[in-house]
Write a protein that holds these residues in place. Structure first.
Motif, PDB file in Angstrom:
ATOM      1  N   GLY A 131      66.299  -0.018 111.315  1.00  0.00           N
ATOM      2  CA  GLY A 131      66.250   0.855 112.483  1.00  0.00           C
ATOM      3  C   GLY A 131      67.506   1.682 112.647  1.00  0.00           C
ATOM      4  O   GLY A 131      67.442   2.876 112.962  1.00  0.00           O
ATOM      5  N   GLU A 132      68.656   1.066 112.426  1.00  0.00           N
ATOM      6  CA  GLU A 132      69.938   1.784 112.544  1.00  0.00           C
ATOM      7  C   GLU A 132      70.052   2.894 111.498  1.00  0.00           C
ATOM      8  O   GLU A 132      70.480   4.014 111.802  1.00  0.00           O
ATOM      9  N   GLN A 133      69.665   2.588 110.264  1.00  0.00           N
ATOM     10  CA  GLN A 133      69.802   3.590 109.196  1.00  0.00           C
ATOM     11  C   GLN A 133      68.764   4.703 109.357  1.00  0.00           C
ATOM     12  O   GLN A 133      69.051   5.865 109.027  1.00  0.00           O
ATOM     13  N   ALA A 134      67.592   4.381 109.870  1.00  0.00           N
ATOM     14  CA  ALA A 134      66.566   5.400 110.090  1.00  0.00           C
ATOM     15  C   ALA A 134      67.019   6.410 111.145  1.00  0.00           C
ATOM     16  O   ALA A 134      66.608   7.576 111.115  1.00  0.00           O
ATOM     17  N   TRP A 139      71.535  11.052 104.594  1.00  0.00           N
ATOM     18  CA  TRP A 139      71.453  10.162 103.436  1.00  0.00           C
ATOM     19  C   TRP A 139      71.299  10.983 102.170  1.00  0.00           C
ATOM     20  O   TRP A 139      70.490  11.907 102.092  1.00  0.00           O
ATOM     21  N   PHE A 140      72.053  10.609 101.157  1.00  0.00           N
ATOM     22  CA  PHE A 140      72.089  11.351  99.900  1.00  0.00           C
ATOM     23  C   PHE A 140      71.244  10.673  98.823  1.00  0.00           C
ATOM     24  O   PHE A 140      70.448  11.295  98.132  1.00  0.00           O
ATOM     25  N   HIS A 207      62.323  11.925  98.160  1.00  0.00           N
ATOM     26  CA  HIS A 207      61.933  11.664  99.543  1.00  0.00           C
ATOM     27  C   HIS A 207      61.907  12.931 100.393  1.00  0.00           C
ATOM     28  O   HIS A 207      62.664  13.880 100.147  1.00  0.00           O
ATOM     29  N   ALA A 208      61.057  12.899 101.409  1.00  0.00           N
ATOM     30  CA  ALA A 208      60.884  14.059 102.285  1.00  0.00           C
ATOM     31  C   ALA A 208      62.163  14.410 103.029  1.00  0.00           C
ATOM     32  O   ALA A 208      62.372  15.567 103.415  1.00  0.00           O
ATOM     33  N   GLY A 209      63.036  13.442 103.269  1.00  0.00           N
ATOM     34  CA  GLY A 209      64.284  13.705 103.975  1.00  0.00           C
ATOM     35  C   GLY A 209      65.331  14.410 103.126  1.00  0.00           C
ATOM     36  O   GLY A 209      66.410  14.732 103.629  1.00  0.00           O
ATOM     37  N   GLY A 210      65.044  14.608 101.847  1.00  0.00           N
ATOM     38  CA  GLY A 210      65.979  15.303 100.965  1.00  0.00           C
ATOM     39  C   GLY A 210      66.734  14.389 100.024  1.00  0.00           C
ATOM     40  O   GLY A 210      67.371  14.853  99.080  1.00  0.00           O
ATOM     41  N   ALA A 211      66.684  13.092 100.271  1.00  0.00           N
ATOM     42  CA  ALA A 211      67.384  12.130  99.415  1.00  0.00           C
ATOM     43  C   ALA A 211      66.495  11.728  98.240  1.00  0.00           C
ATOM     44  O   ALA A 211      65.274  11.912  98.261  1.00  0.00           O
ATOM     45  N   SER A 212      67.130  11.158  97.237  1.00  0.00           N
ATOM     46  CA  SER A 212      66.400  10.545  96.132  1.00  0.00           C
ATOM     47  C   SER A 212      66.759   9.069  96.094  1.00  0.00           C
ATOM     48  O   SER A 212      67.797   8.650  96.602  1.00  0.00           O
ATOM     49  N   GLY A 234      75.546   8.117 101.828  1.00  0.00           N
ATOM     50  CA  GLY A 234      75.364   9.402 102.489  1.00  0.00           C
ATOM     51  C   GLY A 234      76.592   9.794 103.272  1.00  0.00           C
ATOM     52  O   GLY A 234      77.695   9.283 103.039  1.00  0.00           O
ATOM     53  N   GLU A 235      76.398  10.694 104.236  1.00  0.00           N
ATOM     54  CA  GLU A 235      77.520  11.218 105.007  1.00  0.00           C
ATOM     55  C   GLU A 235      78.256  10.124 105.780  1.00  0.00           C
ATOM     56  O   GLU A 235      79.460  10.242 106.028  1.00  0.00           O
ATOM     57  N   ALA A 236      77.544   9.073 106.158  1.00  0.00           N
ATOM     58  CA  ALA A 236      78.174   7.987 106.903  1.00  0.00           C
ATOM     59  C   ALA A 236      78.869   6.982 105.993  1.00  0.00           C
ATOM     60  O   ALA A 236      79.506   6.042 106.476  1.00  0.00           O
ATOM     61  N   GLY A 237      78.739   7.160 104.683  1.00  0.00           N
ATOM     62  CA  GLY A 237      79.367   6.228 103.761  1.00  0.00           C
ATOM     63  C   GLY A 237      78.344   5.412 103.005  1.00  0.00           C
ATOM     64  O   GLY A 237      77.266   5.908 102.653  1.00  0.00           O
ATOM     65  N   VAL A 238      78.669   4.151 102.770  1.00  0.00           N
ATOM     66  CA  VAL A 238      77.827   3.256 101.976  1.00  0.00           C
ATOM     67  C   VAL A 238      77.449   2.062 102.833  1.00  0.00           C
ATOM     68  O   VAL A 238      78.298   1.492 103.541  1.00  0.00           O
ATOM     69  N   THR A 239      76.183   1.666 102.790  1.00  0.00           N
ATOM     70  CA  THR A 239      75.746   0.499 103.545  1.00  0.00           C
ATOM     71  C   THR A 239      74.727  -0.274 102.735  1.00  0.00           C
ATOM     72  O   THR A 239      73.965   0.297 101.944  1.00  0.00           O
ATOM     73  N   LEU A 240      74.723  -1.588 102.904  1.00  0.00           N
ATOM     74  CA  LEU A 240      73.857  -2.475 102.142  1.00  0.00           C
ATOM     75  C   LEU A 240      72.897  -3.206 103.068  1.00  0.00           C
ATOM     76  O   LEU A 240      73.276  -3.626 104.176  1.00  0.00           O
ATOM     77  N   LEU A 241      71.675  -3.364 102.620  1.00  0.00           N
ATOM     78  CA  LEU A 241      70.692  -4.157 103.358  1.00  0.00           C
ATOM     79  C   LEU A 241      71.220  -5.576 103.534  1.00  0.00           C
ATOM     80  O   LEU A 241      71.569  -6.233 102.548  1.00  0.00           O
TER      81      LEU A 241
END
Length: 295
Positions: A131-134, A139-140, A207-212, A234-241
Motif C-alpha cells: 500500500g505504501e509503495q503503490a 518507480w523506475f 508496466h503501465a506506470g512507465g517502469a519495467s 525509483g525516485e524515493a530510493g530502494v526498498t525491499l518487500l
C-alpha cells in the motif's frame, strides 16, 4: 455467512479448513471432495458434514472456499457463482483465459463477491508495504524473485500433477504479479520470457506506470537458495518487500474477512476474480512467449 469447502488435499488441510473453522464471522458448514473418503475424514476432524454431491453443498451455504487444482477450481467456481454463492478462491484463478473469464462473468451476473487468495497480499507487513509503495510515484524498475524448492526438497505438493505440468510460471508467478501490479501498474506487455534451469523462467514486464520489472520464478531451486524477494528502485530510493513470519492460516483468515466485507457492502476487493483473471492473462501471454523460446 455459511461457507463450504471444496477440496481435501494438503492445502485444504493445512490452510483452508483451519482458517474457516477458526473464523468468527463464518459458519463452516461442510466439505466436498473428489474422494468421498477424504471428505469424510476431513469433515470428521472439524465436526462438519461431508457432502457427496457439490450441488447439495451449494444448496446449504452462502459461500464456498475452493482448495482444488485450478482447472477444477474454474469449473466449480463457475457453478457456484451461477448458483449465487460468494467465492473464496485460490491462485491461479484458472489455467486458461476463457475459463477465468467465465468465472468473472458469472460472478458479475450473479452479483456475488469474490476474493482470490494471494498469500502475500493478505500478510500484514507485506500488505502495508504494498500500500505504501503503490501510493508513491517515480518507480523506475523492480526485480522480483520467487524461488521454491518444491521438486528438489520435501514438500506435500511435490506430487501435484498440475504443478509438475505447468511449473513455476503458474504456481509462484501469481504471487510475484500480485505484488508488482498494484505498485507499478498493469502489465502493458510481456517484453520477454525465456527458460532457465529446469522449470525456472525469466520474464521482463513493461508496466503501465512507465517502469519495467524482471521476474525470476522457479520450483526447482536448491533448498538453500529458495526464497521470495521483491526490490523496487525509483525516485524515493530502494526498498525491499518485508518478510512475514505469518503462516498461511492468519493470511487466509484476512482473505475471508475481505470476502465477508465485500459480500456485505457490495464493494469489490482489489484481489477479486477480475484481478485473478488479469493475472491469468499475463501468465498466458508469458507462456506463449516461452513456447516460442523452446521452438
Amino acid at each position: 455467512m455459511r461457507i463450504g469447502l471444496l477440496g481435501t488435499g494438503p492445502w485444504a488441510r493445512a490452510a483452508y479448513a483451519p482458517a474457516l473453522a477458526g473464523h468468527g464471522s463464518l459458519d463452516f458448514a461442510g466439505v466436498w471432495g473428489r474422494r468421498p473418503e477424504a471428505a469424510a475424514e476431513l469433515a470428521g476432524e472439524y465436526g462438519v458434514r461431508a457432502y457427496g454431491d457439490v450441488d447439495a453443498l451449494l444448496g446449504d451455504v452462502d459461500a464456498v472456499a475452493v482448495a482444488l487444482p485450478p482447472v477444477v477450481q474454474a469449473e466449480l467456481a463457475l457453478r457456484a457463482a451461477t448458483a449465487g454463492r460468494h467465492l473464496l478462491l485460490d491462485k491461479p484463478l484458472a489455467l486458461g483465459v476463457a475459463e477465468g473469464r467465465a468465472v468473472v462473468e458469472a460472478a458479475e451476473r450473479a452479483r456475488v463477491a469474490s476474493v482470490v487468495f494471494f498469500t502475500t497480499r493478505f500478510q500484514q507487513e507485506p500488505e502495508a508495504w504494498i500500500g505504501e509503495q503503490a501510493a508513491a510515484d517515480g518507480w523506475f524498475t523492480a526485480r522480483a524473485q520467487w524461488l521454491g524448492s518444491l521438486f528438489t526438497g520435501e514438500s506435500p505438493f511435490a506430487d501435484s500433477p498440475w504443478r509438475r505440468e505447468k511449473g513455476a510460471l503458474w504456481d509462484v508467478g501469481p504471487h510475484a504479479l500480485s505484488v508488482l501490479l498494484p505498485v507499478l501498474g498493469d502489465v502493458r506487455r510481456v517484453a520477454a520470457a525465456v527458460h532457465g534451469p529446469a522449470d525456472t523462467v525469466h520474464l521482463v514486464l513493461d508496466h503501465a506506470g512507465g517502469a519495467s520489472s524482471t521476474v525470476t520464478l522457479s520450483l526447482t531451486a536448491p533448498p538453500a537458495a529458495a526464497g521470495a524477494d521483491v526490490e523496487l528502485r525509483g525516485e524515493a530510493g530502494v526498498t525491499l518487500l518485508p518478510r512475514s513470519a505469518e503462516g498461511a492460516v492468519p493470511a487466509l483468515s484476512r482473505a475471508a474477512d475481505a470476502l465477508v466485507t465485500a459480500a456485505r457492502t457490495g464493494r469489490g476487493h482489489p484481489c477479486d476474480a477480475a484481478f485473478g483473471l488479469r493475472v491469468t492473462e499475463i501468465l498466458a501471454e508469458a507462456e506463449t512467449l516461452l513456447g516460442k523460446d523452446v521452438g
